[in-house]
Structures are given as structure tokens and as C-alpha cells.
Design a protein around this motif. Structure first.
Motif, PDB file in Angstrom:
ATOM      1  N   SER A   1      -8.396  31.297 -12.731  1.00 19.37           N
ATOM      2  CA  SER A   1      -7.367  30.334 -12.353  1.00 19.37           C
ATOM      3  C   SER A   1      -7.879  29.534 -11.164  1.00 19.37           C
ATOM      4  O   SER A   1      -8.172  30.093 -10.103  1.00 19.37           O
ATOM      5  N   CYS A   2      -8.021  28.224 -11.339  1.00 22.01           N
ATOM      6  CA  CYS A   2      -8.647  27.371 -10.324  1.00 22.01           C
ATOM      7  C   CYS A   2      -7.615  26.861  -9.324  1.00 22.01           C
ATOM      8  O   CYS A   2      -6.551  26.354  -9.702  1.00 22.01           O
ATOM      9  N   GLU A   3      -7.926  26.980  -8.046  1.00 24.00           N
ATOM     10  CA  GLU A   3      -7.117  26.372  -6.990  1.00 24.00           C
ATOM     11  C   GLU A   3      -7.536  24.924  -6.778  1.00 24.00           C
ATOM     12  O   GLU A   3      -6.696  24.042  -6.588  1.00 24.00           O
ATOM     13  N   LYS A   4      -8.842  24.659  -6.799  1.00 25.55           N
ATOM     14  CA  LYS A   4      -9.360  23.310  -6.626  1.00 25.55           C
ATOM     15  C   LYS A   4     -10.409  23.055  -7.700  1.00 25.55           C
ATOM     16  O   LYS A   4     -11.256  23.907  -7.970  1.00 25.55           O
ATOM     17  N   GLY A   5     -10.383  21.855  -8.271  1.00 23.22           N
ATOM     18  CA  GLY A   5     -11.351  21.497  -9.279  1.00 23.22           C
ATOM     19  C   GLY A   5     -11.088  22.213 -10.589  1.00 23.22           C
ATOM     20  O   GLY A   5     -10.037  22.835 -10.793  1.00 23.22           O
ATOM     21  N   SER A   6     -12.032  22.115 -11.479  1.00 19.98           N
ATOM     22  CA  SER A   6     -11.950  22.776 -12.779  1.00 19.98           C
ATOM     23  C   SER A   6     -13.295  23.408 -13.093  1.00 19.98           C
ATOM     24  O   SER A   6     -14.336  22.950 -12.624  1.00 19.98           O
ATOM     25  N   ALA A   7     -13.237  24.460 -13.870  1.00 22.28           N
ATOM     26  CA  ALA A   7     -14.457  25.102 -14.351  1.00 22.28           C
ATOM     27  C   ALA A   7     -14.736  24.605 -15.762  1.00 22.28           C
ATOM     28  O   ALA A   7     -13.802  24.391 -16.550  1.00 22.28           O
ATOM     29  N   TYR A   8     -16.013  24.413 -16.087  1.00 26.47           N
ATOM     30  CA  TYR A   8     -16.386  23.839 -17.370  1.00 26.47           C
ATOM     31  C   TYR A   8     -17.503  24.645 -18.008  1.00 26.47           C
ATOM     32  O   TYR A   8     -18.366  25.184 -17.329  1.00 26.47           O
ATOM     33  N   VAL A   9     -17.475  24.684 -19.325  1.00 26.88           N
ATOM     34  CA  VAL A   9     -18.605  25.106 -20.140  1.00 26.88           C
ATOM     35  C   VAL A   9     -19.008  23.908 -20.982  1.00 26.88           C
ATOM     36  O   VAL A   9     -18.182  23.362 -21.729  1.00 26.88           O
ATOM     37  N   ASN A  10     -20.246  23.459 -20.837  1.00 24.15           N
ATOM     38  CA  ASN A  10     -20.762  22.309 -21.584  1.00 24.15           C
ATOM     39  C   ASN A  10     -21.927  22.762 -22.465  1.00 24.15           C
ATOM     40  O   ASN A  10     -22.817  23.450 -21.986  1.00 24.15           O
TER      41      ASN A  10
END
Length: 843
Positions: A579-588
Motif C-alpha cells: 500500500s503506497c503512501e507516496k507515488g506508485s509501484a510498477y511492474v513493467n
């Protein structure tokens, strides 16, 4: 009458059995029964004959009958038997016996006061079992304890307290000595095994002789310990060693006196004399019998607060390898530090194992620096109880001087050393603008994961790789040979630790094959290059897996496929589960060729269940800042490689349609250009090429939402160009015919570089620089705020790729005011020389 006697028996206290002691007139001894210092408070008396005595003295020539009015007199009373022996009158040599023989029922202390002439010494021999010294406050296991004392100027000094079963065979004192033997109430000893002999002066306070029959460690104490050693006196210990054994001396504790004259010293006779300080490293690996003497100075007796001289030390005797030496040639190993030390076994290691770098300079741990040649010997029964660890530092402060690839070598001298190499570490240190690259040329690496662990015993060694900054250290992972990872690029300083299994084969270290180089700065925490050699399934996981990928960090994997290979990508779980507080996590996930589609998943989206890929591709995992106390980003994925059969056709891609459209458009553009050139040649043969004129008053920027983009080149005018006629763009084609010079004007060229040489990192600007665009941390907050306003388009990495891009230039902030009304009409300038009228646009 019987009834009265029975009542009287109940009222009278119970009596113990009756004891009788008879001393002959020739017996030079006295017996004293007295109250014990730790006796219980209940009453218990001696009945001799009245039951009211608390002590009883028996001298020579007396016969005494006594008893006690309690059932356990051993708890209340002790017995002291004192005898005087004058060796100067011819009584010595003498074997001591316990007299009288019928003394029992109480704890007893037999004391022998032995005298001789002033210039003579006394030798107390212990026939067996020999003695071992203990601390004065300690007790012996069998409660049989010896105490030896002597006198200096009518003052008594304790030589030591001893138990049975040890190495001390004889103790010598000068002029007068006292032997005290303490026995428990329920133990009877017929022969204490003590002999007394008078000899010539020993010219010392005492001499303690210790004989070792096997390997062992003993503890010895200075006279009067822990109280001060007598001033201006000397005490000597003589050590007799068995064959093929060596000894080591270790000082455990000492105090120093306040000297008025001379100073305290330790003398060794090995057999050559050697002088040491109390603070010096003491000799070891002593291969023959030797003496150790402690000499005190003249002490300032007025300063009673000073502790004075005292010493506690160990003597360790073990089987020796003789004078065998082992070479360690570290002359060419700059920056290398080698440690030889005890192996951690989880239990007490006795006897000690010592390492020596000089004939008698030994310790339990040895530190050797590179650049020197060493000859090492051991005082150790089993070298398997030792281990070697090494660490080498490799530094680079300028890429111009250290950009070549270098092998990580292990000195052959360490491989041939009789002590096993437990670990060998390389520390790569460089400034923040230099990154590191690890390459395996012949033996690729396998990552050690739960689904496919490394077999250290089979391969011979494993690697632990760490990445560190001044603040943090993360474990990139554990690896072993015979895998598919060809190269690892790491942003920060690196530590690579090679570890060997217990009792491993040193010859397998020869297959170690890692090379490192310092490279230009990369913004990802790590980039892995995976090149599978065979049809197999490889397992990979994010760096720092146990603790989670750091905030805002990004890691990439370049998976190389041949034309005849395909890959099946699977993740270990359905979602990133953070769960992100700031920004986003990505899988590319994206193939490394132009126009390839890109698979993108956010932390709140389902990960692909399975992807079939037919060409080299990227996998990128980029983290956000998760909420404090929540789960960290940890991902595992596997890739199964298969060979494509000759008849198998790769599935069509949607991108092929766009490629065909692009080719058609390109053909049209080429035809248009050719037609334009022909027109220009016919039209402009008689005129010079005009120059575009800049108009600063005209605003050609179309109204738009400017806050969508970040600062580019608005504050300078390097991006403003004159709009020119077609012949201005293609005017160079006319130079050949007209010989006229065409003014040079910058013309925008679109990016036409390769698409597969960089990971597909979402261009979300992280404060630690983990993406390809550096911005300040404040921009992250703006980015997040803009997402809630702009809608879904902001969540797409493709849309984000236009931010802060030098190819596209937009204003700094979003202005909600309409564009000011300016004159944007087309102006004309007459060319009277040709009669032509040329339109000029202002940008």
C-alpha cells in the motif's frame, strides 16, 4: 524407678558417641576444638565432662574423653591439629602422616609448621595426586584443600591455595613454611602424600614446579593473590613439558605497584633469558622446558590505596607440530587484510589453538596485511578448528584511470594454506557518480531462492552480494555458479563475499570466475543481465528480498533470448501486495525492439498470470513509498525457456499493422519531398534564398493546460526557431546549381535512437534518482496531486514519458487565464528586387 529414668532421659539433651584423644609426651602437636565461624545459632556444647564448654584444647601428654550434647556436632565445631617440624635439628627429610589417626566426626585442618636454618630452603613434594591452584575464595570438588604459606620478616604470605589432581609437583620456600590440609568431617585419609626436604637457599620467595604429562591448560596466581605481592621479592614457576608438546603463556589479569626503586618485570628462561613487561604480549609456542619469574620493585608502602603487584595467568600445553612453517606470500596483494582465527563452534573451545607469525609471538587471532611475506606456525592440535577470512578493498575515484575490467582473484597461497579459507570479500568503493558492474565470463550465476536453492557443497562456494551507501546497506542477493545471470550492474558501492562450506574442497575455488569494472552512473539499484545457456527454468527475486525493496528504488532484468528461444514469465503471487503512501509501484515488461507493446501493472492491479515472450525483453520493478508499518515490496518470478521448433510460427503482433502504416506514410512523404524539390528548382533559379525573420511580439503557443507538464526550456530561447519556406529546409540541394550559401538554421529532429538499450522505467520522479529523470522531491507531491486532477491519463507511464523531456518543451506551470490577445496576423515584406512577396511567421 524405671519410669523416672525414662522421664529423665526425655528431659536431658541427646549425647553423641564418646570420643577419646590421647597425645603422647613426645608428640610435638596440639589439638584445638572450637566453634565454627558459620555455625548455626542453636546451642550445642562440648561435654568434657560437663556440657557447658564451647572449646577444648588438648596438649601433648594428655588423654581427654569428650562428647557433644547435639546430634550433628560437625555443623557447630571444627578441629585444628597443629604440629611443628624443625628440619634444622635433623628431622628432615620427612614424609608427613596424619596423627592421631582416630580423629573424625568434625571438619579438620592439619597444619605443619616447618622450620629450617635462615640460609636454607624447604622443598614440599606432592607424590600424588599432584596439585592444581585455585582462587583463595574457591572450593575444591572433593573438599580436600591445601594451603601453602611462607614468611618474610616475620610476616606471613600465602603461596597459594590448591586442590588435588593437577600439575604442581613441588613448591620451594625460604627458611620457614606452613602446610595446611583441610578435610571434611566424613572423609578419612591415611596418607596425604606430602614430603619435606631442606636444601640450600633458593634466593627467592618461592619456586612452584609444574610438570605436564599431557596437554592441558592451568591457571596460576602470584603469591598473596589477590593481595599485593611482597615488595622487592621474586617468585618463579618452572614448567616441564612432555615430548612433542609446546606451551603458551597468557596473562589474564594483573595490577601494577607504585615503585620507589626499580620496576616490576617478568623474566623468561627459554632457555635464553628474555625480559617482558606485564603489558607485553607473552611468549607462545615454547618447545622446551622453561622458567617464568615475577619480580617486584621496591614499593612505596605509604601509599596503601595503590593496589600493588598481582598476576593471574594461564599456561596452555598442547601437541606441537614442531618447527614446521607455512608460507603466506601476500607481497603482491595491495589492500588485502587476512584474518586467521578460531572457528565459531557454539561451545567452549579448549584447549586454545594459537597462531604464530614469529617463533614465540602467538595469539588466538592473527591479522596479516597485504604487501608482506609471512611464515606461520601453529600451536594447535587440529587446524580444522581454525579458519581464514580475507577482505580486499578496490577503489576507483576517476573512471579515466580505472574503467578497465579486472578479475576478482584469490591468491593461490591462501588456497594452498592448511587452514580453510572461510570467506573472501572484495569491497568496491567509488564516488556517487560511479557505479559497478559484475560479470561472470564462463560460469554464470544462479540466484539462491527458496524454489531453487544453491548447493554449496556441490559447487564449492557461494556469493553474498551487498550494495551500500554511507547510510544504508542492502543485500542484493545470494548467488552460486552454474546459472544464467551473466552480468549485474549496481548503482552504489559493492561488497562481494565468497563463502565456502565447512570441509569444502579448496580445488573448487579455481572455478571462481568473476570480473568487475567501474562504469558510468546508473539510476537503478541493480540491473541484471540474464542469458540462459540451456532449456531451463530460472528463479529470480527483487534485491533485499528479506527486508523488501527500498523506498523509491528500481531494479531491472534484461532477459536475452535467441531467435530460436521463447520464454514463459510467471510471478510468485497475484499482486504486489503493498500500500503506497507516496507515488506508485510498477511492474513493467517490454520486449527490446522498436514498437513493442508494454505490459504495465500498478501496485493495486493484478499481475499477469503468465506471459509468453518470443524476443529479448525487459522486466522492471519500481517501488513507491509504502505506508509505515505495512508490507514491503517483495517479488519473485520465474522464467521458463523453451526452444522454438522449426515449424512453429510466432504469434502475430498488433504492432505489425502500425509498422505497415508507417511504411506507407514514409513512402508518401518521400514522394512529396521529391516533388517539392523539383518545384523549388524551377521557381528559385533567379533569386537568392530569403532568410526567415524572427518576430518576438507574436505568441504562437496554442492555449492549453500547461500545469500538466514540468519546466523545460521556456526560460531561454534556444528552442525558438524561424518558420521558413520549404526551400529553406531543402535549400542545400540548390547550392550545387546556384552556388549560393544557405543560412544555417536549427531544425527540430525527432528521436530516432534504439528502443531496447534502457530498462522500461516509469518516468515517475523519485527523490533518490532511481529513474532516468532527476527532479527535486517536491515534484513527487505535485505529481501525486496532478494525478487526482488529470485522471487516468496520468497513471499511464507513456503519458508520463513526455514530462521533463527535452524533445518536447512546455511551460512551467498551469495557467487558468486565457492567452492574451496578441497580433498573430501574417505580415508581408516586399522584395523589390524580385517582385516576390514572402510571408514571415513569428514564433
Amino acid at each position: 524407678m524405671l519410669h523416672l529414668l525414662w522421664i529423665a532421659a526425655l528431659l536431658l539433651p541427646p549425647l553423641t558417641e564418646s570420643y577419646t584423644i590421647t597425645l603422647q609426651p613426645t608428640d610435638n602437636l596440639t589439638i584445638h576444638i572450637k566453634r565454627a565461624t558459620n555455625a548455626p545459632s542453636q546451642p550445642c556444647n562440648i561435654c568434657a565432662p560437663k556440657c557447658n564448654a564451647l572449646s577444648l584444647a588438648i596438649s601433648r601428654g594428655q588423654k581427654v574423653d569428650y562428647t557433644f550434647d547435639c546430634s550433628t556436632p560437625e555443623k557447630y565445631f571444627i578441629m585444628e591439629v597443629n604440629r611443628t617440624i624443625d628440619c634444622s635439628s635433623g628431622m628432615c627429610p620427612l614424609n608427613i602422616s596424619l596423627q592421631p589417626t582416630n580423629l573424625h566426626g568434625l571438619n579438620r585442618t592439619f597444619s605443619w609448621n616447618i622450620l629450617t636454618s635462615k640460609n636454607n630452603g624447604l622443598i614440599f613434594g606432592f607424590s600424588g595426586p599432584w596439585l592444581t591452584q585455585i582462587d583463595p575464595s574457591s572450593q575444591c570438588p572433593d573438599h580436600v584443600r591445601f594451603k601453602i604459606s611462607t614468611y618474610v620478616h616475620d610476616s606471613s604470605y600465602s603461596i597459594g591455595t590448591f586442590c588435588r589432581n593437577g600439575t604442581i609437583t613441588r613448591i620451594k620456600v625460604q627458611e620457614k613454611g606452613v602446610i595446611a590440609l583441610s578435610l571434611p568431617w566424613n572423609l578419612a585419609i591415611k596418607d596425604p602424600g606430602i614430603s619435606i626436604t631442606n636444601r640450600s637457599s633458593i634466593k627467592s620467595l618461592s619456586i612452584v614446579e609444574s610438570t605436564f604429562s599431557q596437554q592441558s591448560t592451568v591457571t596460576l596466581l602470584s603469591a598473596n593473590y589477590p593481595d599485593p605481592f611482597p615488595t622487592n621479592e621474586q617468585m618463579t614457576w618452572k614448567f616441564n613439558l612432555p615430548e612433542n608438546h609446546a606451551a603458551a603463556v597468557q596473562f589474564l589479569n594483573h595490577t601494577s605497584p607504585m615503585c620507589v626503586k626499580k620496576e616490576e618485570n617478568v623474566h623468561y628462561y627459554l632457555p635464553k633469558p628474555a625480559l617482558h613487561k606485564l603489558t607485553d604480549s607473552q611468549p607462545a609456542n615454547i618447545l622446551q622446558n622453561f622458567n617464568l619469574s615475577l619480580e617486584n620493585c621496591e614499593v612505596d608502602t605509604q601509599k596503601t590505596a595503590h593496589p600493588g603487584l598481582s598476576l593471574k595467568f594461564n599456561i596452555t600445553v598442547q601437541r606441537s607440530q614442531g618447527d614446521q612453517l607455512y608460507a603466506l606470500d601476500l607481497t603482491k596483494e595491495k589492500g588485502l587484510v587476512v584474518h586467521i582465527k578460531k572457528r565459531f563452534t557454539g561451545r567452549t573451545f579448549t584447549p586454545v589453538c594459537l597462531i604464530c607469525k614469529a617463533p614465540m609471538v602467538c595469539d588466538s587471532e592473527l591479522v596479516l596485511e597485504g604487501g608482506r611475506y609471512y611464515k606461520i606456525s601453529f600451536l594447535c592440535e587440529q587446524l580444522s578448528s581454525l579458519m581464514v577470512t580475507a577482505e580486499k578493498v578496490i577503489e576507483c575515484w576517476d573512471l579515466k584511470t580505472c574503467n578497465s575490467r579486472m578479475p576478482l582473484t584469490i591468491p593461490q597461497t591462501l588456497i594452498d594454506f592448511p587452514v580453510q579459507l572461510e570467506s573472501y570479500s572484495w569491497k568496491l568503493i567509488a564516488p556517487e557518480n560511479i557505479s559497478n558492474e559484475i560479470v561472470s565470463k564462463s560460469v554464470y550465476l544462479q540466484q539462491d531462492v527458496v524454489d531453487k536453492p544453491c548447493n554449496a557443497a556441490a559447487v564449492g562456494f557461494t556469493y553474498d552480494i551487498f550494495s551500500s551507501t554511507n547510510k544504508d546497506t542492502l543485500k542484493v542477493g545470494a548467488f552460486c555458479p552454474n546459472g544464467s545471470i551473466e552480468k549485474i550492474q549496481l548503482r552504489d558501492n559493492v561488497t562481494i563475499t565468497l563463502k565456502t562450506p565447512r570441509n569444502g574442497n579448496p580445488a573448487k575455488l579455481l572455478t571462481h570466475d568473476l570480473h568487475v569494472s567501474f562504469v558510468s552512473f546508473i539510476k537503478e539499484v541493480s540491473i541484471f543481465t540474464v542469458s540462459p545457456k540451456t532449456e531451463d527454468t530460472i528463479y529470480l527475486e527483487t534485491p533485499n528480498y528479506e527486508s523488501g525493496l527500498p523506498d523509491y528504488a528500481s531494479a531491472s532484468w534484461s532477459i536475452n533470448l535467441t531467435k530460436k528461444q521463447s520464454a514463459k514469465l510467471k510471478f510468485g503471487k497475484d499482486k504486489m501486495d503493498i500500500s503506497c503512501e507516496k507515488g506508485s509501484a510498477y511492474v513493467n515488461i517490454m520486449e527490446q525492439k522498436d514498437g513493442s507493446p508494454e505490459t504495465v501493472r500498478r501496485e493495486d492491479q493484478q499481475l499477469p498470470s503468465q506471459l509468453n515472450i518470443y524476443s529479448t525483453f525487459w522486466v522492471n520493478i519500481s517501488n513507491c513509498k509504502p505506508w509505515t508499518g505495512t508490507k514491503k515490496l517483495k517479488l519473485q518470478f520465474c522464467i521458463t525457456f523453451n526452444q522454438i521448433s522449426p515449424g512453429e510460427i510466432k504469434p502475430s503482433r498488433p504492432v505489425l499493422k502500425y509498422i505497415l502504416i508507417a511504411v506507407g506514410l514514409a513512402v508518401g512523404v518521400v514522394l512529396t519531398v521529391i516533388a517539392t524539390i523539383c518545384c523549388i528548382k524551377n521557381k528559385k533559379k533567379q533569386i537568392k534564398a530569403p532568410v526567415g525573420i524572427y518576430n518576438s511580439k507574436v505568441n504562437t503557443e496554442a492555449p492549453r493546460r500547461q500545469a500538466f507538464f514540468k519546466k523545460g526550456k521556456k526560460n531561454n530561447e534556444s528552442h525558438i526557431y524561424a518558420v521558413i519556406d520549404d526551400h529553406m529546409v531543402y535549400g542545400h540541394l540548390l547550392q550545387e546549381e546556384t552556388n549560393e550559401m544557405v543560412p544555417e538554421v536549427d531544425v527540430y529532429q525527432p528521436f530516432e535512437g534504439p528502443m531496447g538499450n534502457a530498462p522500461p522505467i516509469p518516468l515517475i520522479n523519485f527523490p533518490n534518482g532511481s529513474t532516468r529523470v532527476d527532479v527535486k522531491e517536491e515534484s513527487i507531491k505535485e505529481d501525486i496531486e496532478d494525478r487526482s486532477i488529470e485522471g487516468a491519463i496520468m497513471d499511464e507511464p507513456r503519458s508520463l514519458s513526455m514530462k521533463n523531456n527535452d524533445i518536447y518543451v512546455f511551460s512551467q506551470s498551469f495557467s487558468k487565464q486565457p492567452v492574451e490577445n496578441e497580433d498573430t496576423s501574417i505580415t508581408y515584406m516586399d522584395d523589390t528586387r524580385s517582385g516576390a512577396t514572402t510571408p514571415v511567421f513569428g514564433l
